[in-house]
Motif scaffolding. Sequence first.
Motif, PDB file in Angstrom:
ATOM      1  N   ILE A 224     -10.086   4.203  12.204  1.00 46.56           N
ATOM      2  CA  ILE A 224      -9.854   3.932  10.771  1.00 46.56           C
ATOM      3  C   ILE A 224      -9.185   5.304   9.869  1.00 46.56           C
ATOM      4  N   ASP A 225     -10.063   6.154  10.529  1.00 47.02           N
ATOM      5  CA  ASP A 225      -9.731   7.511   9.671  1.00 47.02           C
ATOM      6  C   ASP A 225      -8.634   8.592  10.515  1.00 47.02           C
ATOM      7  N   GLY A 226      -8.085   7.849  11.621  1.00 44.40           N
ATOM      8  CA  GLY A 226      -7.227   8.570  12.231  1.00 44.40           C
ATOM      9  C   GLY A 226      -5.729   8.453  11.564  1.00 44.40           C
ATOM     10  N   PHE A 227      -5.580   7.287  10.953  1.00 44.87           N
ATOM     11  CA  PHE A 227      -4.444   6.897  10.118  1.00 44.87           C
ATOM     12  C   PHE A 227      -4.392   7.460   8.809  1.00 44.87           C
ATOM     13  N   GLY A 228      -3.272   7.510   8.100  1.00 40.33           N
ATOM     14  CA  GLY A 228      -3.326   7.996   6.765  1.00 40.33           C
ATOM     15  C   GLY A 228      -2.622   9.307   6.509  1.00 40.33           C
ATOM     16  N   LEU A 229      -2.497   9.987   7.614  1.00 39.29           N
ATOM     17  CA  LEU A 229      -1.578  11.316   7.257  1.00 39.29           C
ATOM     18  C   LEU A 229      -0.488  11.322   6.711  1.00 39.29           C
ATOM     19  N   ILE A 230       0.321  10.322   7.130  1.00 40.13           N
ATOM     20  CA  ILE A 230       1.553   9.944   7.089  1.00 40.13           C
ATOM     21  C   ILE A 230       1.889   9.650   5.642  1.00 40.13           C
ATOM     22  N   ALA A 231       0.795   8.778   5.275  1.00 40.66           N
ATOM     23  CA  ALA A 231       0.917   8.270   3.818  1.00 40.66           C
ATOM     24  C   ALA A 231       0.881   9.596   2.798  1.00 40.66           C
ATOM     25  N   PHE A 232       0.153  10.603   2.895  1.00 34.75           N
ATOM     26  CA  PHE A 232       0.122  11.661   2.301  1.00 34.75           C
ATOM     27  C   PHE A 232       1.298  12.606   2.484  1.00 34.75           C
ATOM     28  N   ALA A 233       1.776  12.384   3.659  1.00 35.36           N
ATOM     29  CA  ALA A 233       3.264  13.287   3.720  1.00 35.36           C
ATOM     30  C   ALA A 233       4.307  12.550   2.994  1.00 35.36           C
ATOM     31  N   SER A 234       4.430  11.380   2.905  1.00 35.87           N
ATOM     32  CA  SER A 234       5.399  10.514   2.186  1.00 35.87           C
ATOM     33  C   SER A 234       5.159  10.562   0.625  1.00 35.87           C
ATOM     34  N   LEU A 235       4.049  10.966   0.222  1.00 37.26           N
ATOM     35  CA  LEU A 235       3.515  10.732  -1.460  1.00 37.26           C
ATOM     36  C   LEU A 235       3.999  12.026  -1.917  1.00 37.26           C
ATOM     37  N   PHE A 236       3.203  13.178  -1.263  1.00 36.37           N
ATOM     38  CA  PHE A 236       3.319  14.448  -2.025  1.00 36.37           C
ATOM     39  C   PHE A 236       4.794  15.194  -2.283  1.00 36.37           C
ATOM     40  N   PRO A 237       6.005  14.872  -1.078  1.00 35.15           N
ATOM     41  CA  PRO A 237       6.891  15.271  -1.596  1.00 35.15           C
ATOM     42  C   PRO A 237       7.633  14.744  -2.843  1.00 35.15           C
ATOM     43  N   ILE A 238       7.375  13.446  -3.185  1.00 35.58           N
ATOM     44  CA  ILE A 238       7.930  13.123  -4.532  1.00 35.58           C
ATOM     45  C   ILE A 238       7.575  14.016  -5.674  1.00 35.58           C
ATOM     46  N   MET A 239       6.391  14.159  -5.646  1.00 36.18           N
ATOM     47  CA  MET A 239       5.776  15.091  -6.645  1.00 36.18           C
ATOM     48  C   MET A 239       6.483  16.630  -6.434  1.00 36.18           C
ATOM     49  N   SER A 240       6.704  17.214  -5.355  1.00 33.38           N
ATOM     50  CA  SER A 240       7.119  18.476  -5.173  1.00 33.38           C
ATOM     51  C   SER A 240       8.609  18.464  -5.563  1.00 33.38           C
ATOM     52  N   VAL A 241       9.474  17.509  -5.336  1.00 33.01           N
ATOM     53  CA  VAL A 241      11.005  17.446  -5.700  1.00 33.01           C
ATOM     54  C   VAL A 241      10.888  17.324  -7.069  1.00 33.01           C
ATOM     55  N   MET A 242      10.176  16.773  -7.795  1.00 35.83           N
ATOM     56  CA  MET A 242      10.301  16.304  -9.298  1.00 35.83           C
ATOM     57  C   MET A 242       9.765  17.566  -9.794  1.00 35.83           C
ATOM     58  N   ALA A 243       8.795  18.256  -9.492  1.00 41.07           N
ATOM     59  CA  ALA A 243       8.346  19.904  -9.905  1.00 41.07           C
ATOM     60  C   ALA A 243       9.378  20.646  -9.561  1.00 41.07           C
ATOM     61  N   TYR A 244      10.237  20.526  -8.531  1.00 38.87           N
ATOM     62  CA  TYR A 244      11.104  21.676  -8.483  1.00 38.87           C
ATOM     63  C   TYR A 244      12.405  21.478  -9.442  1.00 38.87           C
TER      64      TYR A 244
END
Lengths: 256, 244
Positions: A224-244
């Motif tokens: 259950i806890d082993g998953f989910g990192l990919i989700a973080f990795a695909s959400l945060f670039p959206i914010m960083s690219v807009m911030a850029y």
Amino acid sequence: MELLFKIIQMIYDTSIDVLPIVSIIFGFQFLVIRRPIPNLKRVITGFVYVLVGLSLFLLGLEQALFPLGRLMADQLTNPSFIYGEAGVIPHVINWADYYWVYLFAFAIGFSTTIAEPSLIAVAIKAHEVSGGAIGVWGLRRAVALGVAVGITLGSYRIVTGLPIHYFIITGYIVVVIQTFFAPKIIVPLAYDSGGVTTSTVTVPLVAALGLGLAETVPGRNVLIDGFGLIAFASLFPIMSVMAYAQISEYIAGRSN
Amino acid sequence: MQQAFLALFKSMLGSLRDLLPIILVIGFFQAFVLQQPIPGFMDIITGTLFIILGLTFFIYGLEMGLFPIGESMANAFARKGSVVWILIFSFCLGFGTTVAEPALIAVADEASEVAAIGEMIENTAESKQSYADGLRLTVAFSVGLAIVIGVLRILKGWSIQYMIMGGYILVVIMTALAPKEIIGIAYDSGGVTTSTITVPLVTALGVGLASSIKGRNPMTDGFGLIAFASLTPMIFVMAYGMVI
């Protein structure tokens, strides 16, 4: 000799993976479009290059990067590394004890994203389409920074055991707010960069880190806890690219 | 001939630069933090060479093969003017490239383990296999649908942000309803579906379409297909978890 055999095996495997795409493209080209492809010879040569390149790339990853990355993820999350030789895990774990893990998560998230072929492809295209307004390296660094922050936060979540959807839903709210303030030209590209980043290089390494953490942190369930990192990795670039884009616009506006 | 070699050498230097951050990170952690011996040092050297060579060839082929074919097909479809055919093509491209994606197969297998342990399905090899297959088809279908929606958006000129926000709202609603074992996998499935060959092709298709249709801007209308393809699998995988 053995190496040559491995290369041929890899090219064969990759060809099988690519077969559906190639048959869809050429099927539609010959049956529906029914026009000759311009520069057919060049396009086919390009496809062969892509095939050979991808095979060598994957072979290299499996031979060098993945075993080493998995080994390191394993060593870094091992209780004997975090709590000293005795490896006694305290009853109440302190999330701050895992500082090397967070640093590794950040560094590996950034560096694997820089090497991600599909991100290079999108950056080249965005540079070309925007007439040079969006820099290839600027975009790649912005995305890589987003992935780095995302994976670090994702690791923190696995250590603390907080529910994943709190983070993701908060992330969505930030994305929606940013969308209203970011330059219009960047918004679709920013949304795309979320999905683009998590590909050949990043996923296996990040998955190894997540599983390593979920296995060793007490009270976590691997499945259950082993998953989910990919989700973080695909959400945060959206914010960083807009911030850029927002920061670039701000700087350009001030200098005028 | 010499010129070709020089060009190859230059692009290989570029690939080395792409790879340098990973080498530095691993080197730093090995030398200063872990301080453990590295097994199979020769394998690592040859493997790194393969990665550099492979990346170089891939980027060469990208600009020679993948980008041009994506764009020429987008042009041809736009000139043909048949919306139905282009949507069928979009669906096939999304479905076909996802269903055989190795990363997705791996995730689907792990998901079936989770389902068996969470007692959502019987813990037999047979029921796990059928669960994994069903999940794969679900994700592939959702990616096909995503490309169809995305292409339709380019054709009609709809603005992307409200569609993505709608998607987010759906994800949030589904999160509240879906069994909690499936949530982590569902969230991850959005990221794993888009492979190294699909991304350049789909990007070229979108940009090509937006450039050949009057009144569309390749920058604001051409991008965004991948965004849909990473959002719909989350919704559909949670739905799958609720139905099964």
